[in-house]
Design a protein around this motif. Structure first.
Motif, PDB file in Angstrom:
ATOM      1  N   SER A  91       0.824  -1.206   0.000  1.00 22.00           N
ATOM      2  CA  SER A  91       0.000   0.000   0.000  1.00 22.00           C
ATOM      3  C   SER A  91       0.857   1.255   0.000  1.00 22.00           C
ATOM      4  CB  SER A  91      -0.921   0.004   1.225  1.00 22.00           C
ATOM      5  OG  SER A  91      -1.643   1.211   1.287  1.00 22.00           O
ATOM      6  N   TYR A  92       1.897   1.281   0.841  1.00 24.53           N
ATOM      7  CA  TYR A  92       2.758   2.459   0.900  1.00 24.53           C
ATOM      8  C   TYR A  92       3.538   2.640  -0.399  1.00 24.53           C
ATOM      9  CZ  TYR A  92       1.702   2.640   5.889  1.00 24.53           C
ATOM     10  OH  TYR A  92       1.055   2.730   7.099  1.00 24.53           O
ATOM     11  N   LEU A  93       3.905   1.544  -1.037  1.00 26.02           N
ATOM     12  CA  LEU A  93       4.565   1.640  -2.338  1.00 26.02           C
ATOM     13  C   LEU A  93       3.674   2.324  -3.360  1.00 26.02           C
ATOM     14  CD1 LEU A  93       6.446  -1.738  -2.993  1.00 26.02           C
ATOM     15  CD2 LEU A  93       7.366   0.543  -3.309  1.00 26.02           C
ATOM     16  N   LEU A  94       2.422   1.921  -3.409  1.00 25.12           N
ATOM     17  CA  LEU A  94       1.490   2.500  -4.380  1.00 25.12           C
ATOM     18  C   LEU A  94       1.272   3.982  -4.107  1.00 25.12           C
ATOM     19  CD1 LEU A  94      -1.178  -0.367  -4.589  1.00 25.12           C
ATOM     20  CD2 LEU A  94       0.772   0.046  -6.077  1.00 25.12           C
ATOM     21  N   GLN A  95       1.069   4.329  -2.842  1.00 16.82           N
ATOM     22  CA  GLN A  95       0.755   5.711  -2.509  1.00 16.82           C
ATOM     23  C   GLN A  95       1.939   6.653  -2.728  1.00 16.82           C
ATOM     24  OE1 GLN A  95      -1.873   6.184   1.178  1.00 16.82           O
ATOM     25  NE2 GLN A  95      -1.108   4.113   1.413  1.00 16.82           N
ATOM     26  N   SER A  96       3.153   6.158  -2.603  1.00 14.40           N
ATOM     27  CA  SER A  96       4.331   7.021  -2.733  1.00 14.40           C
ATOM     28  C   SER A  96       4.901   7.035  -4.148  1.00 14.40           C
ATOM     29  CB  SER A  96       5.419   6.595  -1.743  1.00 14.40           C
ATOM     30  OG  SER A  96       5.836   5.263  -1.992  1.00 14.40           O
ATOM     31  N   SER A  97       4.228   6.379  -5.098  1.00 12.54           N
ATOM     32  CA  SER A  97       4.701   6.367  -6.485  1.00 12.54           C
ATOM     33  C   SER A  97       4.656   7.764  -7.080  1.00 12.54           C
ATOM     34  CB  SER A  97       3.844   5.415  -7.326  1.00 12.54           C
ATOM     35  OG  SER A  97       3.959   4.089  -6.879  1.00 12.54           O
ATOM     36  N   ALA A  98       5.501   7.977  -8.096  1.00  7.19           N
ATOM     37  CA  ALA A  98       5.582   9.301  -8.718  1.00  7.19           C
ATOM     38  C   ALA A  98       4.312   9.639  -9.499  1.00  7.19           C
ATOM     39  CB  ALA A  98       6.796   9.371  -9.637  1.00  7.19           C
ATOM     40  N   THR A  99       3.791   8.679 -10.246  1.00 14.07           N
ATOM     41  CA  THR A  99       2.596   8.894 -11.068  1.00 14.07           C
ATOM     42  C   THR A  99       1.690   7.679 -10.939  1.00 14.07           C
ATOM     43  OG1 THR A  99       3.530   7.830 -13.036  1.00 14.07           O
ATOM     44  CG2 THR A  99       3.954  10.208 -12.760  1.00 14.07           C
ATOM     45  N   LEU A 100       0.471   7.807 -11.466  1.00 16.34           N
ATOM     46  CA  LEU A 100      -0.437   6.667 -11.466  1.00 16.34           C
ATOM     47  C   LEU A 100       0.135   5.531 -12.298  1.00 16.34           C
ATOM     48  CD1 LEU A 100      -3.138   5.389 -10.706  1.00 16.34           C
ATOM     49  CD2 LEU A 100      -4.130   6.442 -12.744  1.00 16.34           C
ATOM     50  N   ALA A 103       2.503   3.669 -10.227  1.00  8.37           N
ATOM     51  CA  ALA A 103       1.783   2.886  -9.215  1.00  8.37           C
ATOM     52  C   ALA A 103       1.220   1.600  -9.826  1.00  8.37           C
ATOM     53  CB  ALA A 103       0.666   3.720  -8.607  1.00  8.37           C
ATOM     54  N   LEU A 104       0.708   1.682 -11.042  1.00 12.49           N
ATOM     55  CA  LEU A 104       0.152   0.491 -11.687  1.00 12.49           C
ATOM     56  C   LEU A 104       1.244  -0.521 -12.012  1.00 12.49           C
ATOM     57  CD1 LEU A 104      -2.495   2.117 -14.061  1.00 12.49           C
ATOM     58  CD2 LEU A 104      -2.883   0.961 -11.872  1.00 12.49           C
ATOM     59  N   ASN A 105       2.401  -0.036 -12.481  1.00  8.61           N
ATOM     60  CA  ASN A 105       3.518  -0.955 -12.735  1.00  8.61           C
ATOM     61  C   ASN A 105       3.978  -1.628 -11.442  1.00  8.61           C
ATOM     62  OD1 ASN A 105       3.647  -0.478 -15.504  1.00  8.61           O
ATOM     63  ND2 ASN A 105       4.999   1.285 -15.257  1.00  8.61           N
ATOM     64  N   THR A 106       3.984  -0.860 -10.355  1.00  7.84           N
ATOM     65  CA  THR A 106       4.349  -1.418  -9.059  1.00  7.84           C
ATOM     66  C   THR A 106       3.343  -2.477  -8.622  1.00  7.84           C
ATOM     67  OG1 THR A 106       5.470   0.617  -8.364  1.00  7.84           O
ATOM     68  CG2 THR A 106       4.688  -0.844  -6.620  1.00  7.84           C
ATOM     69  N   ALA A 107       2.055  -2.187  -8.830  1.00  8.34           N
ATOM     70  CA  ALA A 107       1.018  -3.153  -8.459  1.00  8.34           C
ATOM     71  C   ALA A 107       1.175  -4.459  -9.225  1.00  8.34           C
ATOM     72  CB  ALA A 107      -0.358  -2.546  -8.715  1.00  8.34           C
ATOM     73  N   LEU A 108       1.543  -4.368 -10.505  1.00  4.57           N
ATOM     74  CA  LEU A 108       1.747  -5.580 -11.298  1.00  4.57           C
ATOM     75  C   LEU A 108       2.912  -6.403 -10.751  1.00  4.57           C
ATOM     76  CD1 LEU A 108       1.297  -4.360 -14.990  1.00  4.57           C
ATOM     77  CD2 LEU A 108      -0.138  -5.990 -13.771  1.00  4.57           C
ATOM     78  N   ARG A 109       4.020  -5.728 -10.450  1.00  7.52           N
ATOM     79  CA  ARG A 109       5.212  -6.457 -10.008  1.00  7.52           C
ATOM     80  C   ARG A 109       5.027  -7.100  -8.644  1.00  7.52           C
ATOM     81  NH1 ARG A 109      10.375  -7.370 -11.116  1.00  7.52           N
ATOM     82  NH2 ARG A 109      11.927  -7.481  -9.460  1.00  7.52           N
ATOM     83  N   TYR A 110       4.366  -6.395  -7.729  1.00  4.88           N
ATOM     84  CA  TYR A 110       4.323  -6.854  -6.339  1.00  4.88           C
ATOM     85  C   TYR A 110       2.936  -7.354  -5.906  1.00  4.88           C
ATOM     86  CZ  TYR A 110       8.785  -4.378  -6.194  1.00  4.88           C
ATOM     87  OH  TYR A 110      10.057  -3.954  -6.446  1.00  4.88           O
ATOM     88  N   GLN A 111       2.073  -7.655  -6.851  1.00 11.01           N
ATOM     89  CA  GLN A 111       0.701  -8.007  -6.462  1.00 11.01           C
ATOM     90  C   GLN A 111       0.635  -9.228  -5.554  1.00 11.01           C
ATOM     91  OE1 GLN A 111      -1.799  -9.731  -9.739  1.00 11.01           O
ATOM     92  NE2 GLN A 111      -0.112  -9.096 -11.053  1.00 11.01           N
ATOM     93  N   ARG A 112       1.597 -10.143  -5.666  1.00  9.19           N
ATOM     94  CA  ARG A 112       1.544 -11.335  -4.818  1.00  9.19           C
ATOM     95  C   ARG A 112       1.755 -11.004  -3.353  1.00  9.19           C
ATOM     96  NH1 ARG A 112       5.546 -15.374  -5.944  1.00  9.19           N
ATOM     97  NH2 ARG A 112       4.258 -16.778  -4.694  1.00  9.19           N
ATOM     98  N   LEU A 113       2.347  -9.839  -3.057  1.00 13.35           N
ATOM     99  CA  LEU A 113       2.499  -9.459  -1.654  1.00 13.35           C
ATOM    100  C   LEU A 113       1.142  -9.235  -1.003  1.00 13.35           C
ATOM    101  CD1 LEU A 113       5.556  -7.006  -1.713  1.00 13.35           C
ATOM    102  CD2 LEU A 113       5.519  -9.485  -1.346  1.00 13.35           C
ATOM    103  N   GLY A 114       0.175  -8.760  -1.765  1.00 16.89           N
ATOM    104  CA  GLY A 114      -1.175  -8.594  -1.233  1.00 16.89           C
ATOM    105  C   GLY A 114      -1.878  -9.922  -1.063  1.00 16.89           C
ATOM    106  N   GLY A 115      -1.712 -10.790  -2.043  1.00 17.41           N
ATOM    107  CA  GLY A 115      -2.358 -12.091  -1.952  1.00 17.41           C
ATOM    108  C   GLY A 115      -2.319 -12.807  -3.281  1.00 17.41           C
ATOM    109  N   GLU A 116      -2.557 -14.119  -3.217  1.00 23.78           N
ATOM    110  CA  GLU A 116      -2.527 -14.964  -4.401  1.00 23.78           C
ATOM    111  C   GLU A 116      -3.915 -15.476  -4.756  1.00 23.78           C
ATOM    112  OE1 GLU A 116       1.943 -16.797  -3.956  1.00 23.78           O
ATOM    113  OE2 GLU A 116       0.368 -17.625  -2.663  1.00 23.78           O
ATOM    114  N   MET A 157      -9.008   4.825  -2.376  1.00 29.83           N
ATOM    115  CA  MET A 157      -7.632   5.154  -2.055  1.00 29.83           C
ATOM    116  C   MET A 157      -7.021   6.080  -3.108  1.00 29.83           C
ATOM    117  SD  MET A 157      -4.392   2.577  -1.381  1.00 29.83           S
ATOM    118  CE  MET A 157      -4.200   2.077  -3.096  1.00 29.83           C
ATOM    119  N   THR A 158      -7.366   5.878  -4.378  1.00 31.72           N
ATOM    120  CA  THR A 158      -6.740   6.621  -5.474  1.00 31.72           C
ATOM    121  C   THR A 158      -7.320   8.017  -5.636  1.00 31.72           C
ATOM    122  OG1 THR A 158      -6.426   4.503  -6.619  1.00 31.72           O
ATOM    123  CG2 THR A 158      -6.107   6.494  -7.915  1.00 31.72           C
TER     124      THR A 158
END
Length: 342
Positions: A91-100, A103-116, A157-158
């Motif tokens: 969550s903090y990664l997404l919120q501190s991203s430079a642009t939307l 944030a979306l690229n970050t969500a793609l890479r780390y989505q498994r941290l939220g859940g599978e 959140m967005t």
């Protein structure tokens, strides 16, 4: 490498996310201990924000919430009461991203941290982006409440992070309910039901808009932690675990293949053989990781290219410049001019 959802017996989800769901339920008047007991969970399993619990246990929690919340669409109600803070590093990664877009690229890479429990996909069209979420076992009774809560939370959140945020449309797999008011209140856009996908569409131009809470130095620290967590997930492929460990090593200089192999309890030869079985190599993964980190640093715009070269373990900036031109067809300066945050 495939990111396909894992089987329910193996899939896990973030304890932080489960805590956030329980907090939202408590705010809505439900008894936390009764929910934990019904799902065969205990507080000790949720204390560590980086811990994991079985996806099946969280599915049981969603089923309990669906039965106990007296609302026409419990998922939307929960999503509007979820606070992003307890989601921990993702969550903090997404919120501190430079642009939307970042944030979306970050969500793609780390989505498994939220859940599978499913997989996020992004489709790019001429003037729009389509964010699709494909849940594990979409016919499961708890899927509707879970996915609606996730979509509603993401919109909530967005919205304050992005000037001019709006949706072009929203799609849902289930049939249209009798009362559309809860959906209109959350999504404020054209709605499509009985669709093949759960998805939301937004204007492509929003991807370049800076986020209000952009924080590049915090991003760098969070990414290092996120890579470590990603590498530790037991169901990750070997390639994914190598990428995570490379991210850690590159934060401290030149990566060491022998040290990385030891961290995985493998010999260097076995490491190379098993990576080849997955269709990749150590050198390819190292180059891919360096490229991703280089592009991220250049978009952030804070560090000189020569310093980025040192951070990525290059002994000479000229070696980094040649590699970057091979990757992108651009010099680091040209890339920053095109894609930098300003």
């Amino acid at each position: 490498m495939s990111n396909a959802p894992h089987e329910p017996s193996q899939a896990s989800v973030s304890a932080s996310l489960t805590q956030a769901v329980l907090h939202a339920a408590s705010r809505l008047g439900l008894d936390r201990q009764a929910l934990l007991t019904a799902c065969d969970l205990c507080d000790e399993q949720l204390t560590d924000p980086d811990a994991r619990i079985p996806f099946s246990a969280q599915q049981a929690l969603w089923s309990e919430l669906d039965a106990r919340l007296l609302h026409p669409e419990p998922g939307l109600l929960l999503g509007r009461n979820l606070t992003p803070g307890p989601f921990s590093v993702l969550s903090y990664l997404l919120q501190s991203s430079a642009t939307l877009g970042d944030a979306l690229n970050t969500a793609l890479r780390y989505q498994r941290l939220g859940g599978e429990g499913g997989e996020l996909h992004i489709e790019t069209h001429d003037d729009s982006l389509l964010l699709l979420y494909r849940p594990l076992h979409p016919q499961h009774p708890a899927t509707r409440i879970r996915v609606l809560a996730m979509l509603a939370c993401w919109v909530q959140m967005t919205t304050p992070l992005l000037d001019g945020f709006r949706l072009l449309g929203a799609q849902f797999r289930h049939d249209a309910p009798d009362d559309l008011t809860p959906y209109q209140d959350v999504f404020a856009c054209p709605l499509q039901f009985a669709s093949d996908e759960y998805a939301i569409a937004l204007p492509h131009a929003l991807c370049q808009v800076p986020l209000v809470q952009a924080n590049p130095p915090l991003q760098q620290l969070l990414r290092q932690h996120a890579e470590t967590l990603l590498a530790r997930l037991p169901s990750a492929s070997l390639g994914a675990r190598v990428i995570g460990l490379l991210g850690e090593q590159l934060a401290h200089g030149e990566p060491d293949r022998a040290e990385l192999a030891r961290a995985l309890n493998l010999s260097e030869r076995t490491l190379q053989r098993r990576l080849a079985e997955e269709g990749c190599s150590y050198q390819q993964l190292l180059a891919d990781t360096r490229r991703q980190l280089a592009e991220q640093h250049l978009r952030d715009g804070r560090l000189p290219a020569a310093e980025i070269a040192l951070l990525l373990g290059y002994s000479e900036p000229s070696v980094f410049f040649r590699a970057f031109r091979l990757w992108t067809g651009l010099t680091p300066g040209e890339y920053r001019a095109r894609h930098g945050a300003g």
